[in-house]
Design an enzyme around this catalytic site. Sequence first.
Site, PDB file in Angstrom:
ATOM      1  N   GLY A 180      16.456  39.538  52.757  1.00  0.00           N
ATOM      2  CA  GLY A 180      17.066  40.833  52.443  1.00  0.00           C
ATOM      3  C   GLY A 180      18.436  40.943  53.091  1.00  0.00           C
ATOM      4  O   GLY A 180      19.389  41.452  52.482  1.00  0.00           O
ATOM      5  N   LYS A 188       8.895  41.457  48.316  1.00  0.00           N
ATOM      6  CA  LYS A 188       9.566  42.723  48.683  1.00  0.00           C
ATOM      7  C   LYS A 188      10.377  43.201  47.475  1.00  0.00           C
ATOM      8  O   LYS A 188      11.615  43.192  47.469  1.00  0.00           O
ATOM      9  CB  LYS A 188      10.447  42.504  49.914  1.00  0.00           C
ATOM     10  CG  LYS A 188       9.623  42.185  51.161  1.00  0.00           C
ATOM     11  CD  LYS A 188      10.477  41.932  52.378  1.00  0.00           C
ATOM     12  CE  LYS A 188       9.610  41.584  53.583  1.00  0.00           C
ATOM     13  NZ  LYS A 188      10.389  41.105  54.734  1.00  0.00           N
ATOM     14  N   GLY A 221      12.713  34.691  55.387  1.00  0.00           N
ATOM     15  CA  GLY A 221      11.707  34.163  56.305  1.00  0.00           C
ATOM     16  C   GLY A 221      10.707  33.294  55.571  1.00  0.00           C
ATOM     17  O   GLY A 221      10.431  32.157  55.978  1.00  0.00           O
ATOM     18  N   ARG A 225      12.136  30.486  62.592  1.00  0.00           N
ATOM     19  CA  ARG A 225      12.892  31.622  63.135  1.00  0.00           C
ATOM     20  C   ARG A 225      12.932  31.580  64.666  1.00  0.00           C
ATOM     21  O   ARG A 225      13.870  32.094  65.270  1.00  0.00           O
ATOM     22  CB  ARG A 225      12.295  32.949  62.660  1.00  0.00           C
ATOM     23  CG  ARG A 225      12.806  33.341  61.288  1.00  0.00           C
ATOM     24  CD  ARG A 225      12.272  34.696  60.877  1.00  0.00           C
ATOM     25  NE  ARG A 225      13.009  35.213  59.742  1.00  0.00           N
ATOM     26  CZ  ARG A 225      12.530  36.107  58.895  1.00  0.00           C
ATOM     27  NH1 ARG A 225      11.314  36.589  59.056  1.00  0.00           N
ATOM     28  NH2 ARG A 225      13.268  36.530  57.896  1.00  0.00           N
TER      29      ARG A 225
END
Length: 403
Positions: free
Chosen positions: A384, A202, A360, A37
């Site tokens: 997401g 998540k 990620g 990232r």
Amino acid sequence: MKTIDDLSKDGLAGKRVFVRADLNVPLEGATITDDGRIRAVVPTIARLAEAGAKVVVASHLGRPKGAPEERYSLAPVASRLGELLGKNVAFANDTVGDSAKATVAALGDGEVTLLENLRFNAGETSKDDAERAAFADQLATLADVYVGDGFGAVHRKHASVYDLPARLPHAAGDLIAAEVAVLKKLTEDVKRPYAVVLGGAKVSDKLAVIDHLMEKADRILIGGGMAYTFLKAQGHEVGTSLLQEDQLPAVREYLARGEERGVEFVLPVDVLVSTGFPDLEAKAPTHPQTVAADAMPADQGGLDIGPKTCKLYASKLADAATVFWNGPMGVFEHPDYADGTRAVAQALLDSPAFSVVGGGDSAAAVRILGFDENAFGHISTGGGASLEYLEGKTLPGLAALED
Ligand SMILES: Nc1ncnc2c1ncn2[C@@H]1O[C@H](COP(=O)(O)OP(=O)(O)O)[C@@H](O)[C@H]1O
Ligand SMILES: O=C(OP(=O)(O)O)[C@H](O)COP(=O)(O)O
């Protein structure tokens, strides 16, 4: 959306440019285990610095609760960003306080600073518009221009993502522009069969996108922490596994609708179970058991898909024309639970499908497990965010960049 080229027309030399990046990288202590990232936003920062801007970079890291927490400090990221840019990155040890103000004031043209974690401030993630606005006002005093380049966070209605761009001349950075260009193709012209693989931790965020994915995908493969809510919805024991109890009725409805509409849900047939959660730093062996997915012991939790499931998932991906994958199949950070994620990554490489890996941790997993990231169709920095983009939703951080 305006781009950096548009901003450059008015000249950037001497201007303070706020770059909202997603530098939410995996850490073991203060060690960055994957810098993907950071590398992804380096071209934008380098380009702005070369144009003579004073570059103020900001990001969140993890999910601190509106107050400083040492383990979520961005300090290790400042060092790595400096190495990748080949120049010093001054680190401000707060976000809008004295350190940030002094560091920004001291920036020369072409210099770069990184602010401390935005989420150390309650205003960043607040659901209260006025509280977010007040924090955005403080951030706005640090810059003349805003560049949004944190693709992984564009689905969040947060102060630095949504409220701040309204206060400054703004544009999309090169990473956001590139991400949107690839994902847009998946919303317009998707070659079938289209398989979606969902995993990760998540769970509540990602269960919400399945409703829409059922309109698009031919096949949905479920692994990681997602799997246990599905197995439980089918009436199986899931022991101490991750479980989104309140979503059980919704998942039952998805399974029923899938059957009606011919959308195939593929669930694990076996899983690796263990008592407790493995130590991800020491990585000591945990001796997991492989059990059938309908025979999980009540005192253990599922931490990876099992070998039969790996084969099943590979077969379901072998003839796909398009695959979107978000979320590791297990706790890949520990070697005992990395095989499921490794098997899905390998299956994508063996399949002729155009494959997009988003998230990620998913992107980090692919690299940490030794795969060549260039062998995939696209590796997205947002999980997401890409799922919600594919859902066709208006994403706050993209809407805010529109003129
Ligand atoms: N069965 C599981 N139980 C608990 N955590 C899991 C399980 N499977 C995967 N995970 C965890 O999910 C995390 C990544 O989830 P998530 O953030 O949703 O993915 P991404 O960042 O790719 O969008 C990893 O840290 C991994 O350890
Ligand atoms: O890691 C992220 O998202 P992802 O796990 O969906 O890829 C982003 O940094 C957003 O973080 P958040 O989900 O805590 O808002």
